[in-house]
Design a protein around this motif. Structure first.
Motif, mmCIF file in Angstrom:
data_model
loop_
_atom_site.group_PDB
_atom_site.id
_atom_site.type_symbol
_atom_site.label_atom_id
_atom_site.label_comp_id
_atom_site.label_asym_id
_atom_site.label_seq_id
_atom_site.Cartn_x
_atom_site.Cartn_y
_atom_site.Cartn_z
ATOM 1 N N ASN A 140 -49.211 -0.643 -44.665
ATOM 2 C CA ASN A 140 -49.321 -1.628 -45.745
ATOM 3 C C ASN A 140 -48.609 -1.208 -47.016
ATOM 4 O O ASN A 140 -49.120 -1.370 -48.112
ATOM 5 N N ARG A 141 -47.459 -0.581 -46.853
ATOM 6 C CA ARG A 141 -46.654 -0.227 -48.018
ATOM 7 C C ARG A 141 -45.298 -0.891 -47.871
ATOM 8 O O ARG A 141 -44.775 -0.992 -46.773
ATOM 9 N N LYS A 142 -44.750 -1.278 -49.001
ATOM 10 C CA LYS A 142 -43.435 -1.924 -48.934
ATOM 11 C C LYS A 142 -42.345 -0.861 -48.884
ATOM 12 O O LYS A 142 -41.289 -1.050 -48.299
ATOM 13 N N GLY A 186 -52.705 4.325 -32.629
ATOM 14 C CA GLY A 186 -51.865 4.091 -33.804
ATOM 15 C C GLY A 186 -51.740 2.603 -33.993
ATOM 16 O O GLY A 186 -52.734 1.894 -33.853
ATOM 17 N N ILE A 187 -50.535 2.108 -34.317
ATOM 18 C CA ILE A 187 -50.352 0.668 -34.269
ATOM 19 C C ILE A 187 -49.193 0.345 -33.350
ATOM 20 O O ILE A 187 -48.200 1.065 -33.269
ATOM 21 N N ARG A 188 -49.347 -0.738 -32.644
ATOM 22 C CA ARG A 188 -48.348 -1.188 -31.681
ATOM 23 C C ARG A 188 -47.137 -1.704 -32.459
ATOM 24 O O ARG A 188 -47.285 -2.483 -33.401
ATOM 25 N N ILE A 189 -45.952 -1.256 -32.075
ATOM 26 C CA ILE A 189 -44.750 -1.728 -32.765
ATOM 27 C C ILE A 189 -43.648 -2.060 -31.762
ATOM 28 O O ILE A 189 -43.750 -1.757 -30.570
ATOM 29 N N GLN A 190 -42.614 -2.683 -32.284
ATOM 30 C CA GLN A 190 -41.400 -2.889 -31.502
ATOM 31 C C GLN A 190 -40.248 -2.321 -32.331
ATOM 32 O O GLN A 190 -40.123 -2.646 -33.514
ATOM 33 N N SER A 222 -43.875 -5.031 -36.626
ATOM 34 C CA SER A 222 -45.280 -4.968 -36.209
ATOM 35 C C SER A 222 -45.433 -5.895 -35.013
ATOM 36 O O SER A 222 -44.527 -6.657 -34.694
ATOM 37 N N ARG A 223 -46.597 -5.871 -34.377
ATOM 38 C CA ARG A 223 -46.722 -6.671 -33.157
ATOM 39 C C ARG A 223 -46.738 -8.165 -33.435
ATOM 40 O O ARG A 223 -46.604 -8.970 -32.523
ATOM 41 N N THR A 224 -46.895 -8.533 -34.720
ATOM 42 C CA THR A 224 -46.802 -9.953 -35.040
ATOM 43 C C THR A 224 -45.401 -10.339 -35.486
ATOM 44 O O THR A 224 -45.163 -11.481 -35.867
ATOM 45 N N GLY A 225 -44.479 -9.376 -35.456
ATOM 46 C CA GLY A 225 -43.108 -9.709 -35.798
ATOM 47 C C GLY A 225 -42.762 -9.484 -37.257
ATOM 48 O O GLY A 225 -41.678 -9.854 -37.715
ATOM 49 N N GLU A 226 -43.675 -8.891 -37.988
ATOM 50 C CA GLU A 226 -43.397 -8.590 -39.385
ATOM 51 C C GLU A 226 -42.434 -7.405 -39.443
ATOM 52 O O GLU A 226 -42.625 -6.401 -38.749
ATOM 53 N N ASP A 227 -41.392 -7.518 -40.253
ATOM 54 C CA ASP A 227 -40.398 -6.455 -40.345
ATOM 55 C C ASP A 227 -40.922 -5.360 -41.276
ATOM 56 O O ASP A 227 -41.071 -5.572 -42.476
ATOM 57 N N ILE A 228 -41.231 -4.194 -40.716
ATOM 58 C CA ILE A 228 -41.797 -3.120 -41.538
ATOM 59 C C ILE A 228 -40.806 -1.954 -41.671
ATOM 60 O O ILE A 228 -41.187 -0.828 -42.007
ATOM 61 N N SER A 229 -39.509 -2.243 -41.424
ATOM 62 C CA SER A 229 -38.478 -1.190 -41.442
ATOM 63 C C SER A 229 -38.462 -0.408 -42.746
ATOM 64 O O SER A 229 -38.336 0.824 -42.737
#
Lengths: 525, 351
Positions: free
Chosen positions: A291-293, A229-233, A245-252
């Motif tokens: 990749n959706r807002k 899948g994709i790695r998340i926190q 996301s693993r780069t710190g992008e807030d995808i909440s």
């Protein structure tokens, strides 16, 4: 706008990380509020303008320029923003160029119907670099080799601070970040009380080769499946819940269904997956959610997402990252014993008996949603970045076939002058049928070789696509690696490859010796 | 005679059957008209070569004295009768000695532009508009995204960078025939009179330009100075000119210390191109016509037929047809569509 355009332009040409840092730092130091804050927002990907999309820009350009010339130019340049910036016809005596803040505030406030006219007048007033920067800013895809992390590192340097210190306060801040700069420049206290549910830099792994294993003692390592899948926190902190996301992008915002699963006051490291019948589904399914807002009800119903947890970084007031993996794992298991529910569970450990035994498990994983194994030192602390010798990823061996290059297309972005997108085929009787496309996997040197081959062996041109000689005797055989195969009604060959890439160039092999479709069909059953 | 019959394409290049000669042939032929000295247009081994004296001198400097069986120098504007066909050379403004080939017989006239540009170049004669029936135009930058900015602005960009980074050597990649000398001449015009250092591959042609009357100021060979730590100091804040291939050859450039990699080329207009070459300071300076110059030229020459060769033919053909000028793409092979007409220079050992 001029200074911001100059910054983006010089960043685009600066290949070194250190050089980029210096450029951003100097800009942030020399530019007054609020312009610099908006620039930082742009560099960290925080800006989004509902009504200013790529299609709008394209429409404006096509209204001004012959559509055939526009299409040919776009194909050549390979980047919409740059094409429009360069092709836009100059208009002498146009209005003055605007400042960054003014552009952003106007875009945020303007009614949808007014935006095309506004953007058009700005494009008239700017030079090619300014137009390029404006379009990049509006469409939100800068692509200048600057990550949010790098921009924050440069900002932190204003106050001789580490990026992690900025990272901690970041979730509570909003553009144009005047309180952040005031703190960094020693004019105000640290922005406090608002830094809930912060992102913590992710620990990454190195790929491992079979031959490296001999150096390692299996008893030092825990093994777990590497889910596809994709790695998340996932962080929950006093009622505030966020997914990064693993780069710190807030995808909440795109994953409300995941947020509601999270246990209170914990920071989990895990894999974001779509669930189907209680099991992780394929990466294809997850892709529908990425990749959706925002997210629709239908998406939530058809592609429900959840987390398989790998690690526990923070619990209550306690930072667990300095603990060993063994200790953190025990805490994670204890937490998940009560917190696990549908679509939130614990990623199981795989017993390590010997490398050979693990090797055979890796070759026969219990789920198709597994892409290999992770090896983690029992005594590893959770450290940011790709720390040497602590964690390893051990991916499944890819499938390999020999296919023949049939068509090539010029690439986009940094490879725009090279034929770098390849369609390849295998034999079905005496005919080649296309079975996939690949646009990476090769080295820069191999890219040049293929590009040369394409130019020297073009049979036909269809717009941007070149048909390349592919007879039984003459042609280029590509060894293609791929992760999996699915039936597909969309492809003439009836199969679709997952993650295909060019593994090797087989200059030594005549096309007639390439693989046959039957070989691929056999993999399906 | 119809003008379209004056020339036709063959595997060796453009051929004039009535005069039995080729223009810029890519294979050895008995009789060739050569428009200019770039190596994809001017090759060695032809029986006879008709060209300007400057172009002949450039060919001799590159290929040695016996590059052809017979040299036929022709001044701009002078008629030469070749088997009953009149051939005249008109300035093309591309590099020193560059010419368009004007070919006439029985009232029909075709003009082969060779490579050309319209903006000012202190090192060569300006392009001359020759009205004709068939105009064969190059289209290296034949897309409307290519609009070269004023040369003075690009030179100013380089001088500004020298002020910003006075401790760094500015290594400028430039083709060794034409571009290098033009960049030097523009720098001198802008008041830069410091010594300019040259990669060895540049020296012969710079000397030749000087001999042919183009003043380039104080030029020095870089390589000998690169061998000694003490003399390497001169490169701090200095301009070094090298062929583009030397930009990526860090075995050569290493001794120059921390360099700002610059590249003077029309391709620098497109960011991805500059980034691919790891260029830090792109200088958009070209010896080829940009889109506006191409369309201006077609309008002014006003041919009945436009034939478009090497480069982005499609766009110029399309544009020309929308302007009511019948246009076709000639698929001539053997010309360099990506470079500006120069092969990579042989690497030069640094120390």
């Amino acid at each position: 706008m001029k200074n911001f355009a100059t910054l983006l332009d010089s960043l685009a040409f600066q290949p070194q990380r250190g050089g980029k840092l210096r450029l951003i730092e100097a800009y942030l130091r020399d530019t007054p509020d609020p312009d610099r804050g908006w620039a930082l927002a742009a560099l960290t990907g925080q800006l989004s303008f509902k009504h200013a999309k790529a299609a709008l820009i394209r429409g404006l350009a096509e209204a001004r320029v012959d559509p055939v010339l526009f299409a040919l130019s776009y194909d050549y340049v390979g980047d919409l923003a740059e094409t429009v910036a360069l092709i836009w016809p100059a208009k002498p005596g146009a209005n003055r160029a605007r400042e960054l803040t003014e552009v952003i505030e106007t875009l945020n406030a303007a009614a949808k119907a007014d935006i095309p006219r506004l953007v058009e007048s700005w494009l008239d007033a700017l030079d090619p670099d300014g137009r390029w920067a404006l379009i990049k800013l509006m469409t939100g895809a800068l692509r200048i080799g600057v990550s949010a992390r790098l921009a924050k590192t440069a900002a932190a340097a204003l106050g001789d601070k580490e990026a992690d210190e900025v990272e901690l306060v970041w979730p509570g801040l909003a553009a144009p970040y005047e309180n952040l700069f005031a703190w960094l420049e020693g004019r105000a206290e640290r922005p406090a009380g608002i830094a809930r549910a912060p992102f913590r830099p992710v620990m990454l792994s190195h790929p491992i080769e079979d031959r490296d294993l001999a150096q390692l003692n299996p008893h030092d390592f825990a093994a777990e499946w590497k889910w596809d899948g994709i790695r998340i926190q996932a962080v929950s902190d006093q009622g505030e819940k966020r997914l990064y996301s693993r780069t710190g992008e807030d995808i909440s915002a795109a994953f409300p269904d995941v947020l509601e699963l999270l246990p209170e006051n914990a920071a989990l490291d895990g894999e974001l997956l779509v669930w189907r019948d209680g099991e992780p589904a394929s990466f294809n399914d997850l892709q529908q959610r990425l990749n959706r807002k925002t997210v629709t009800k239908t998406m939530l119903r058809d592609y429900p997402a959840g987390i398989r947890a790998y690690d526990l970084l923070h619990q209550g007031y306690e930072d667990l990252r300095p603990l060993t993996f063994r200790e953190r794992r025990a805490r994670l298991e204890k937490l998940m014993a009560v917190a696990a529910r549908a679509r939130l569970d614990l990623s199981p450990l795989v017993p390590v008996i010997s490398w050979d035994d693990l090797q055979s498990k890796r070759s026969n994983p219990p789920s198709p949603a597994i892409e290999g194994l992770m090896l983690k030192r029992w005594d590893s602390a959770y450290l940011p970045g790709r720390v040497r010798g602590e964690w390893f990823k051990w991916k499944r061996d890819p499938h390999l076939i020999d296919a023949v290059l049939m068509y090539a297309q010029r690439g986009h972005g940094k490879r725009s002058s090279f034929y770098s997108d390849y369609t390849f085929g295998v034999w079905k009787g005496a005919e080649l049928v296309p079975v996939g496309k690949a646009y990476f996997g090769f080295t820069d040197d191999e890219l040049k070789q293929i590009d040369r081959f394409v130019r020297d062996n073009t049979e036909n041109k269809f717009g941007p696509v070149r048909e390349v000689t592919h007879t039984a005797e003459t042609g280029l055989v590509l060894e293609v690696a791929f992760e999996g195969l699915a039936r597909s009604a969309r492809h003439k060959s009836g199969v679709a490859m997952r993650f295909p890439r060019i593994n090797r160039l087989r200059w030594d092999k005549p096309p007639r010796d390439a693989d046959r479709l039957a070989t691929l069909e056999a993999m399906l059953s | 005679m119809r003008a379209e019959q004056l020339l036709r394409t063959t595997p060796a290049g453009l051929y004039c059957p009535a005069g039995d000669f080729y223009v810029d042939p890519v294979r050895p032929v008995a009789r060739a008209v050569i428009t200019h000295g770039h190596s994809d247009h001017a090759r060695a081994g032809h029986g006879a070569v008709l060209a300007t004296a400057e172009t002949l001198a450039i060919m001799e400097s590159r290929y040695g004295q016996n590059f052809t069986g017979a040299e036929q120098p022709a001044a701009y504007g002078a008629d030469t009768n070749v088997n009953g066909v009149t051939v005249r050379l008109a300035p093309a403004g591309h590099v020193l000695g560059s010419a368009q080939a004007v070919i006439e017989k029985g009232g029909a006239r075709a003009v082969v532009s060779g490579d050309y540009k319209r903006r000012r170049d202190p090192t060569c004669a300006p392009f001359e508009v020759v009205p004709c029936d068939v105009f064969i135009s190059e289209a290296t930058f034949g897309l409307p995204v290519f609009r070269h900015p004023p040369t003075e602005d690009e030179i100013a960009k380089l001088l500004r960078s020298l002020k910003t980074f006075p401790e760094r050597c500015h290594l400028v990649g430039a083709y060794s025939l034409g571009k290098a000398q033009r960049v030097i001449a523009h720098l001198r015009e802008a008041g830069y009179h410091e010594p300019i250092y040259l990669h060895g591959a540049m020296q012969k042609l710079c000397d030749l330009y000087e001999r042919l009357g183009v003043r380039l100021g104080d030029l020095r060979l870089a390589t000998p100075l690169m061998k000694i730590p003490l003399t390497r100091e001169v490169f701090k804040g200095a301009i070094v000119l090298a062929p583009p291939s030397a930009l990526s050859d860090d075995r050569w450039s290493r001794a120059l210390g921390d360099v700002v990699a610059c590249f003077a080329s029309g391709w620098m207009r497109v960011r991805a191109r500059a980034r691919q070459r790891l260029v830090e300071l792109p200088l958009i300076i070209s010896d080829h016509a940009d889109w506006d110059e191409l369309t201006q030229t077609v309008r002014e020459v006003a041919p009945k037929h436009l034939w478009v060769t090497h480069g982005a033919e499609e766009a110029l053909v399309h544009w020309s047809n929308t302007q009511g000028i019948a246009a076709t793409a000639l698929n001539l092979v053997g010309y360099d569509e990506e470079g500006e007409g120069e092969p990579p220079a042989a690497p030069e050992p640094a120390s």
